[in-house]
Design a protein around this motif. Structure first.
Motif, PDB file in Angstrom:
ATOM      1  N   HIS A 173       7.513  -5.831 -10.135  1.00  0.00           N
ATOM      2  CA  HIS A 173       6.794  -5.917  -9.213  1.00  0.00           C
ATOM      3  C   HIS A 173       5.267  -6.970 -10.004  1.00  0.00           C
ATOM      4  O   HIS A 173       5.600  -7.311 -10.646  1.00  0.00           O
ATOM      5  CB  HIS A 173       5.647  -5.153  -9.727  1.00  0.00           C
ATOM      6  CG  HIS A 173       4.556  -4.916  -8.909  1.00  0.00           C
ATOM      7  ND1 HIS A 173       4.308  -3.403  -8.497  1.00  0.00           N
ATOM      8  CD2 HIS A 173       3.284  -5.303  -8.566  1.00  0.00           C
ATOM      9  CE1 HIS A 173       2.855  -3.001  -7.437  1.00  0.00           C
ATOM     10  NE2 HIS A 173       2.362  -5.362  -7.542  1.00  0.00           N
ATOM     11  N   HIS A 188       4.523 -10.713  -7.611  1.00  0.00           N
ATOM     12  CA  HIS A 188       4.084 -11.398  -6.865  1.00  0.00           C
ATOM     13  C   HIS A 188       3.909 -13.081  -6.847  1.00  0.00           C
ATOM     14  O   HIS A 188       2.866 -14.092  -7.238  1.00  0.00           O
ATOM     15  CB  HIS A 188       2.220 -10.923  -6.644  1.00  0.00           C
ATOM     16  CG  HIS A 188       2.207  -9.673  -5.923  1.00  0.00           C
ATOM     17  ND1 HIS A 188       2.298  -9.597  -4.962  1.00  0.00           N
ATOM     18  CD2 HIS A 188       1.791  -9.419  -6.742  1.00  0.00           C
ATOM     19  CE1 HIS A 188       2.312  -8.481  -5.083  1.00  0.00           C
ATOM     20  NE2 HIS A 188       1.580  -7.649  -6.459  1.00  0.00           N
ATOM     21  N   VAL A 244       6.770  -8.136  -4.446  1.00  0.00           N
ATOM     22  CA  VAL A 244       5.953  -7.049  -3.583  1.00  0.00           C
ATOM     23  C   VAL A 244       4.632  -7.443  -2.820  1.00  0.00           C
ATOM     24  O   VAL A 244       3.921  -7.070  -2.460  1.00  0.00           O
ATOM     25  CB  VAL A 244       5.965  -6.000  -4.488  1.00  0.00           C
ATOM     26  CG1 VAL A 244       6.928  -5.141  -5.279  1.00  0.00           C
ATOM     27  CG2 VAL A 244       4.925  -6.256  -5.298  1.00  0.00           C
ATOM     28  N   LYS A 261       7.460  -2.198   1.138  1.00  0.00           N
ATOM     29  CA  LYS A 261       5.761  -2.304   0.074  1.00  0.00           C
ATOM     30  C   LYS A 261       5.027  -1.069   0.964  1.00  0.00           C
ATOM     31  O   LYS A 261       4.635  -1.859   2.014  1.00  0.00           O
ATOM     32  CB  LYS A 261       6.261  -2.598  -0.134  1.00  0.00           C
ATOM     33  CG  LYS A 261       4.415  -3.121  -1.201  1.00  0.00           C
ATOM     34  CD  LYS A 261       4.430  -2.388  -2.758  1.00  0.00           C
ATOM     35  CE  LYS A 261       2.708  -3.029  -3.109  1.00  0.00           C
ATOM     36  NZ  LYS A 261       3.063  -3.831  -3.463  1.00  0.00           N
ATOM     37  N   HIS A 321       1.525   0.794  -9.934  1.00  0.00           N
ATOM     38  CA  HIS A 321       0.506   1.318  -9.692  1.00  0.00           C
ATOM     39  C   HIS A 321       0.564   2.328 -10.748  1.00  0.00           C
ATOM     40  O   HIS A 321       0.740   3.222 -12.064  1.00  0.00           O
ATOM     41  CB  HIS A 321      -0.973   0.561  -9.726  1.00  0.00           C
ATOM     42  CG  HIS A 321      -0.267  -0.673  -9.056  1.00  0.00           C
ATOM     43  ND1 HIS A 321      -0.218  -1.810  -9.652  1.00  0.00           N
ATOM     44  CD2 HIS A 321      -0.677  -0.830  -7.669  1.00  0.00           C
ATOM     45  CE1 HIS A 321       0.092  -2.489  -9.253  1.00  0.00           C
ATOM     46  NE2 HIS A 321       0.074  -2.535  -7.356  1.00  0.00           N
ATOM     47  N   ASP A 370       3.696  -6.976 -11.861  1.00  0.00           N
ATOM     48  CA  ASP A 370       1.865  -7.465 -11.492  1.00  0.00           C
ATOM     49  C   ASP A 370       0.779  -8.526 -11.793  1.00  0.00           C
ATOM     50  O   ASP A 370      -0.098  -8.779 -11.154  1.00  0.00           O
ATOM     51  CB  ASP A 370       0.723  -6.346 -10.876  1.00  0.00           C
ATOM     52  CG  ASP A 370       0.135  -5.929  -9.683  1.00  0.00           C
ATOM     53  OD1 ASP A 370       0.140  -7.168  -8.853  1.00  0.00           O
ATOM     54  OD2 ASP A 370      -1.407  -5.652  -9.957  1.00  0.00           O
TER      55      ASP A 370
HETATM   56 ZN   LIG Z   1       0.556  -5.835  -6.920  1.00  0.00          ZN
END
Ligand SMILES: [Zn+2]
Length: 425
Positions: A91, A93, A138, A217, A269, A336
């Protein structure tokens, strides 16, 4: 004369080009032999000593104690190190530098897809240097910027991990934005696909596949409305038919139950999942990509404390990670990580999440498995990456201490090989 001159020039230029290639990567057909003092197998949590790994054309061609090193092979001596498959993060970005105080809206206005791709390439190099050799990005990558990053990396234009991308995030109306003025139109479509029925979900999945997504996603519960079981099932059916996995951003409660019952492959999450829902995930084989933010990261991400006090929030994430592990939910490591703390790059921030796994009491062996074998299985790349065995891609990292005894050893990755190319030594 002219011909002779051009032959001479070619004669000079060609070796120069070749020299440049040899400097950056082993020549085609060249064998590299790694003397592995301690070879860690995350799948079985075991270490074997005194192994030789032969690498040729980006792949592992032989592993064993008595492997003969061919004449002319480049030999890398790691007899004092612990070697293992490259780390993975399911996960990321990589094109984003985000905090909740500024919000997404300003990024859409100020940053082009090209700028986002350049940041992504910069981030890709940083995260490979600390040992992550594969990541799943994602979404939130502007107008499919991560597809271009993935393709540029595959061509070998830049140094970075294997990048899988989900394309645009599919969400109920409005994506993850809130109350954009009606005069601005569907501003969020820069990064999201609105999909508000079974048919629209199917179409959105097909659009992402068309533009090059490796996985799908969805965001389910970022608004007062969330996806139904039927909508999740439609996404899963469409994605699975094309060989892609589906993961869904959802925090907990009834929205999460629908995601699990709809047959999504993973929950991203899941910060507030109850024991009952974690049990349901275990029964259905749903993966958890927990993204447990450390408190210091939450403070940077959410300076206004919208999510709650950073310490209290982080404690909830640790508790949920502890419960998920105890119940036996399948887990793939995912961070994340979306913003940079002063003095740290993105790769170093991703390793900070090790503290959360330690705090939750997850044994080092289980954490390492979630970062390698299990992440590879969840990302559907385990037939080509995620283990050190004959025929697998040569994505190999090494540490000066045994990560099965102390997972924090991963903060000292001292050697990184990506597809047979040494990028850190
Ligand atoms: Zn995220």
């Amino acid at each position: 004369m002219k011909n002779q001159k051009s032959v001479w020039v070619k004669g000079l230029v060609f070796p120069l080009i070749l020299a440049a290639i040899v400097f950056s990567a082993p020549a085609f057909g060249q064998t590299t032999a790694i003397r592995a003092g301690n070879l860690v197998d995350p799948a079985s949590s075991t270490v074997v000593k005194g192994q030789i790994i032969l690498v040729k054309d980006g792949k592992i061609v032989e592993v064993g104690p008595g492997v003969k090193v061919p004449a002319g092979a480049e030999v890398i001596d790691l007899t004092n190190a612990w070697l293992m498959p490259g780390l993975m993060d399911a996960h990321t970005h990589i094109t984003l530098d985000f905090d909740m105080a500024s919000g997404f809206d300003i990024i859409y206005l100020r940053e082009s897809s090209a700028m986002r791709a350049l940041r992504g390439l910069r981030t890709a190099e940083d995260i490979l240097q600390v040992g992550f050799t594969a990541v799943k990005d994602v979404g939130n990558d502007a107008n499919y910027a991560a597809v271009d990053i993935r393709d540029a990396l595959r061509k070998g234009w830049f140094i970075g991990p294997t990048v899988l991308t989900t394309g645009k995030i599919i969400a109920p109306f409005g994506g993850q934005t809130h109350r954009i003025a009606p005069e601005q139109g569907y501003f969020w479509l820069f990064e999201y696909l609105d999909a508000d029925s079974v048919d629209e979900v199917r179409k959105a999945v097909r659009q992402n596949i068309y533009y090059g997504a490796d996985a799908i996603k969805l965001v389910s519960d970022n608004s007062a409305f969330h996806y139904t079981v039927e909508e999740i099932r439609a996404a899963a059916e469409e994605a699975h038919a094309a060989g892609l996995a589906v993961s869904v951003h959802v925090l907990g409660g009834e929205a999460a139950r629908k995601v699990i019952l709809g047959g999504a492959d993973g929950i991203d999450h899941g910060f507030y999942l109850s024991d009952e829902l974690l049990q349901l995930m275990k029964e259905k084989g749903t993966w958890l990509i927990g993204t447990e933010f450390p408190a210091a990261h939450l403070e940077k991400l959410d300076p206004a404390g919208t999510l709650g006090k950073a310490n209290e929030e982080a404690a909830k994430y640790i508790d949920r990670l502890k419960r998920a592990y105890k119940i036996g939910v399948k887990m793939a490591f995912g961070t994340d990580s979306v913003s940079n703390l002063p003095g740290k790059n993105r790769g170093e921030m991703m390793l900070d999440y090790l503290d959360m796994w330690d705090a939750a009491g997850v044994p080092a062996a289980a954490t390492l498995k979630a970062m390698t074998t299990d992440a590879a299985e969840f990302m559907r790349i385990n037939k080509v990456r995620g283990s050190i065995a004959k025929g697998m891609a040569a994505d190999i990292v090494a540490t000066p201490a045994n990560p099965l005894e102390n997972i924090q050893a991963l903060r000292q990755v001292s050697f990184v090989m990506k597809d047979g190319q040494v990028v850190k030594k």
